[in-house]
Enzyme design. Structure first.
Site, PDB file in Angstrom:
ATOM      1  N   HIS A   1     -51.772  32.560  -6.167  1.00 49.36           N
ATOM      2  CA  HIS A   1     -52.161  33.012  -5.080  1.00 49.36           C
ATOM      3  C   HIS A   1     -51.268  32.803  -3.972  1.00 49.36           C
ATOM      4  CE1 HIS A   1     -56.032  33.882  -7.313  1.00 49.36           C
ATOM      5  NE2 HIS A   1     -56.422  34.666  -6.103  1.00 49.36           N
TER       6      HIS A   1
ATOM      7  N   GLU B   1     -53.928  30.137 -13.590  1.00 49.88           N
ATOM      8  CA  GLU B   1     -53.715  29.980 -12.253  1.00 49.88           C
ATOM      9  C   GLU B   1     -55.178  30.030 -11.709  1.00 49.88           C
ATOM     10  OE1 GLU B   1     -54.042  32.276  -9.343  1.00 49.88           O
ATOM     11  OE2 GLU B   1     -55.156  33.680 -10.729  1.00 49.88           O
TER      12      GLU B   1
ATOM     13  N   SER C   1     -55.879  38.052 -10.357  1.00 51.32           N
ATOM     14  CA  SER C   1     -56.957  37.228  -9.953  1.00 51.32           C
ATOM     15  C   SER C   1     -58.047  37.756 -10.429  1.00 51.32           C
ATOM     16  CB  SER C   1     -57.255  37.322  -8.308  1.00 51.32           C
ATOM     17  OG  SER C   1     -58.179  36.264  -7.824  1.00 51.32           O
TER      18      SER C   1
END
Length: 290
Positions: free
Chosen positions: A260, A195, A100
């Site tokens: 996630h 992502e 992330s």
């Protein structure tokens, strides 16, 4: 291993629960001084930028730690980067673990030749509770030669057939786009994984369009599309990704279990890999972390 909080503040309870999984692998888990801090004025940050950077630098340079795990993502790594001398840190043999917001560090270190691990973090309890997520991270750390296909056990789907080779790069789409024009921007020259989370269809469109207009994909050889979680319309986001990226004509797969969701398969960024989009496999060409 050292745990740092380079972005958002950590929950002590979640960190304790996650650390139990890591200790079960025989790892000694040590928290850096500011790991549980919170910024006095900006509650989305784990302490001020200088303190987070100092923790990361100290952990990276300390020979007793073989790996540095982020506790969580959130936001803040970009603010910290200006306080790190990456040319000082990059020559040190160490394992970086996280995803992330950690994409900002992955990008900078991968550009300097390091292989890093995009994976669940020390406080990613929901992901570490999933056997496939848990086992992949453990295998990548301790038995990397056992991993033959980085997209197993949940197969991705072919979008554009073909094969490609190159270093595996990328991570979080928003962070990759935010890097453009900064000192740590690195033009990707291999197979890119993407992502994101909480990005609605039009925002995914905007981010991809920004990268396309900047020529970001000019040296990319293949595409692996991971999870785009918690969007307004999953079908719309999938359509936007295809509409924006299919015209590149690159071998491309979608539906990779990277991101996630609770199933988040660890992958070695910076490692040479072979993407076979015909059967949706991603094969390491070297042993990770060797």
């Amino acid at each position: 291993m050292a745990v740092v909080a380079p972005a958002g503040p950590l929950s002590a309870e979640r960190l304790a629960d996650g650390s139990e999984y890591l200790r079960a692998w025989g790892l000694e888990v040590e928290l850096m001084p500011s790991a549980l801090a919170m910024h006095d004025e900006l509650p989305y940050l784990a302490g001020d930028d200088e303190a987070r950077a100092a923790d990361f630098r100290a952990a990276w340079l300390d020979p007793q730690y073989k790996a540095v795990f982020a506790g969580r993502g959130g936001y803040g790594v970009q603010r910290m980067l200006q306080h790190l001398d990456l040319d000082e840190l990059a020559p040190i043999g160490k394992i970086l673990v996280g995803f992330s917001d950690l994409t900002a560090l992955h990008e900078a270190f991968n550009a300097r030749g390091l292989v890093t691990i995009h994976s669940p973090m020390a406080a990613s309890v929901g992901q570490l509770q999933v056997p496939a997520s848990h086992d992949r991270l453990r295998d990548l750390l301790f038995e990397p030669g056992s991993i033959k296909d980085l997209l197993d056990p949940v197969g991705a789907r072919t979008v554009i057939p073909g094969t490609a080779e190159g270093r595996l790069l990328g991570g979080n789409l928003a962070l990759l786009a935010a890097s453009l024009g900064t000192p740590t921007f690195a033009q990707p020259d291999g197979i890119v994984v993407m992502e994101d989370v909480s990005e609605d269809g039009y925002r995914v469109d905007r981010l991809l369009t920004q990268l396309l207009r900047a020529g970001w994909f000019d040296q990319v050889t293949g595409l692996v599309i991971g999870d785009f979680s918690e969007s307004d319309d999953q079908g719309l986001v999938a359509h936007v990704v295809r509409e924006r990226l299919e015209p590149l004509g690159l071998p491309m797969v979608e539906g990779a279990a990277i991101g996630h969701e609770d199933l988040n398969l660890a992958i070695p960024l910076g490692l040479p890999v072979r993407l076979d989009a015909n059967d949706a496999t991603l094969t390491p060409l070297l042993e990770p972390l060797s």
